[in-house]
Design an enzyme around this catalytic site. Structure first.
Site, PDB file in Angstrom:
ATOM      1  N   PRO A   1       0.802  -1.226   0.000  1.00  0.00           N
ATOM      2  CA  PRO A   1       0.000   0.000   0.000  1.00  0.00           C
ATOM      3  C   PRO A   1       0.831   1.270   0.000  1.00  0.00           C
ATOM      4  O   PRO A   1       0.307   2.356  -0.269  1.00  0.00           O
ATOM      5  CB  PRO A   1      -0.842  -0.123   1.280  1.00  0.00           C
ATOM      6  CG  PRO A   1      -0.115  -1.090   2.143  1.00  0.00           C
ATOM      7  CD  PRO A   1       0.559  -2.043   1.202  1.00  0.00           C
TER       8      PRO A   1
ATOM      9  N   GLU B   1       2.024  -8.294   9.090  1.00  0.00           N
ATOM     10  CA  GLU B   1       2.157  -6.867   9.348  1.00  0.00           C
ATOM     11  C   GLU B   1       2.994  -6.134   8.309  1.00  0.00           C
ATOM     12  O   GLU B   1       2.871  -4.937   8.116  1.00  0.00           O
ATOM     13  CB  GLU B   1       2.775  -6.651  10.750  1.00  0.00           C
ATOM     14  CG  GLU B   1       2.784  -5.210  11.217  1.00  0.00           C
ATOM     15  CD  GLU B   1       1.382  -4.626  11.382  1.00  0.00           C
ATOM     16  OE1 GLU B   1       1.240  -3.401  11.305  1.00  0.00           O
ATOM     17  OE2 GLU B   1       0.436  -5.421  11.591  1.00  0.00           O
TER      18      GLU B   1
ATOM     19  N   ARG C   1      -3.811  -8.463 -20.370  1.00  0.00           N
ATOM     20  CA  ARG C   1      -4.775  -8.134 -21.416  1.00  0.00           C
ATOM     21  C   ARG C   1      -4.173  -7.229 -22.492  1.00  0.00           C
ATOM     22  O   ARG C   1      -4.725  -7.094 -23.578  1.00  0.00           O
ATOM     23  CB  ARG C   1      -6.022  -7.481 -20.816  1.00  0.00           C
ATOM     24  CG  ARG C   1      -5.783  -6.113 -20.200  1.00  0.00           C
ATOM     25  CD  ARG C   1      -7.018  -5.592 -19.481  1.00  0.00           C
ATOM     26  NE  ARG C   1      -8.161  -5.502 -20.376  1.00  0.00           N
ATOM     27  CZ  ARG C   1      -8.387  -4.473 -21.181  1.00  0.00           C
ATOM     28  NH1 ARG C   1      -7.526  -3.464 -21.215  1.00  0.00           N
ATOM     29  NH2 ARG C   1      -9.448  -4.442 -21.956  1.00  0.00           N
TER      30      ARG C   1
ATOM     31  N   ASP D   1      -9.542   1.992 -24.435  1.00  0.00           N
ATOM     32  CA  ASP D   1     -10.055   1.840 -23.080  1.00  0.00           C
ATOM     33  C   ASP D   1      -9.936   3.160 -22.328  1.00  0.00           C
ATOM     34  O   ASP D   1      -9.118   4.019 -22.664  1.00  0.00           O
ATOM     35  CB  ASP D   1      -9.242   0.791 -22.308  1.00  0.00           C
ATOM     36  CG  ASP D   1      -9.582  -0.619 -22.750  1.00  0.00           C
ATOM     37  OD1 ASP D   1     -10.629  -0.810 -23.373  1.00  0.00           O
ATOM     38  OD2 ASP D   1      -8.787  -1.525 -22.443  1.00  0.00           O
TER      39      ASP D   1
END
Length: 245
Positions: free
Chosen positions: A89, A116, A154, A169
């Site tokens: 993150p 953690e 993709r 896209d």
């Protein structure tokens, strides 16, 4: 392309890799994906892969040894220098540009964390990229890795049925994709815009470009950099802005 995914929960990837574009890409041999339990590389007699953090604190931290050794082994089998991607993150936010960049590589190694966090030496000495899929925390890196792998695979040649599909896209052009319609031309009194069934391909492309700009202005105005717009796009932008005034 070769993709290795290092995880403590290989079974999580079974459904994702055996359906839709992931399955098609592997059948077409556009990509070779292997999911590896890095616990198998633990030198600990109990096959532990985590330990308490130095200095104390809540939770357990993934130890360096199993991941170092797993990546070393995969690099020995590689023909080049693979990108080693840590799902974290704290990493760079995934976007279409990053997916397109990774799609140019021959070999990607993904590390899915748990607990953690990671021993910092993994981040410093093993990893080439850190990627996040958003400002939130997941239980592990597996779901995030699935998202990144899908966004990359993709884009590989011959994976999508229509080679130009991904080029229009959302975000591939820098803006959100224009609205799409299919048959019937009228459904419950709601009609497809006349221009789309006119057969005038030039007018259709103009409509799509303008509607792409409209949707971006409505939903993601932060993506619009006026200095990068063509003269026609600037004209449309000013028209659209007046509509909302």
């Amino acid at each position: 392309m070769k993709i290795n995914i290092l995880t403590l929960f290989p079974e999580m990837f079974t459904g994702v890799l055996q359906h839709s574009m992931m399955k098609i890409a592997q059948e077409k041999e556009a990509v070779d994906i292997s999911v590896i339990n890095f616990r198998d590389y633990s030198s600990n007699k109990h096959k532990n892969v985590d330990d308490y953090p130095y200095g104390g604190g809540a939770g357990m931290v993934l130890t360096a040894q199993p991941i170092f050794d797993a990546v070393d082994h995969l690099k020995e089998q590689s023909k080049g220098s693979p990108r080693v991607i840590l799902m974290c993150p704290q990493g760079e936010r995934l976007n279409q540009k990053k997916a397109e960049e990774l799609a140019e590589e021959d070999h990607l190694i993904f590390i899915c964390g748990h607990y953690e966090g990671y021993d910092e030496r993994i981040r410093e000495y093993v990893v080439t990229d850190e990627i996040s899929i958003g400002d939130y925390v997941l239980t592990g890196g597996e779901l995030a890795a699935m998202v990144v792998v899908d966004s990359v695979v993709r884009l590989l040649p011959d994976v999508l049925g229509n080679e130009v599909s991904h080029k229009k896209d959302s975000f591939s052009t820098g803006y959100l994709e224009h609205p799409q319609y299919t048959r019937p031309a009228e459904f419950r009194g709601y009609k497809v815009p006349d221009v789309l069934i006119s057969g005038n391909h030039k007018k259709i492309e103009e409509w799509r470009s303008k509607e792409s700009l409209r949707r971006t202005l409505q939903r993601r105005p932060d993506l619009i950099i006026e200095e990068q717009l063509s003269d026609q796009q600037k004209k449309w932008l000013h028209e659209l802005q007046k509509e909302t005034d």
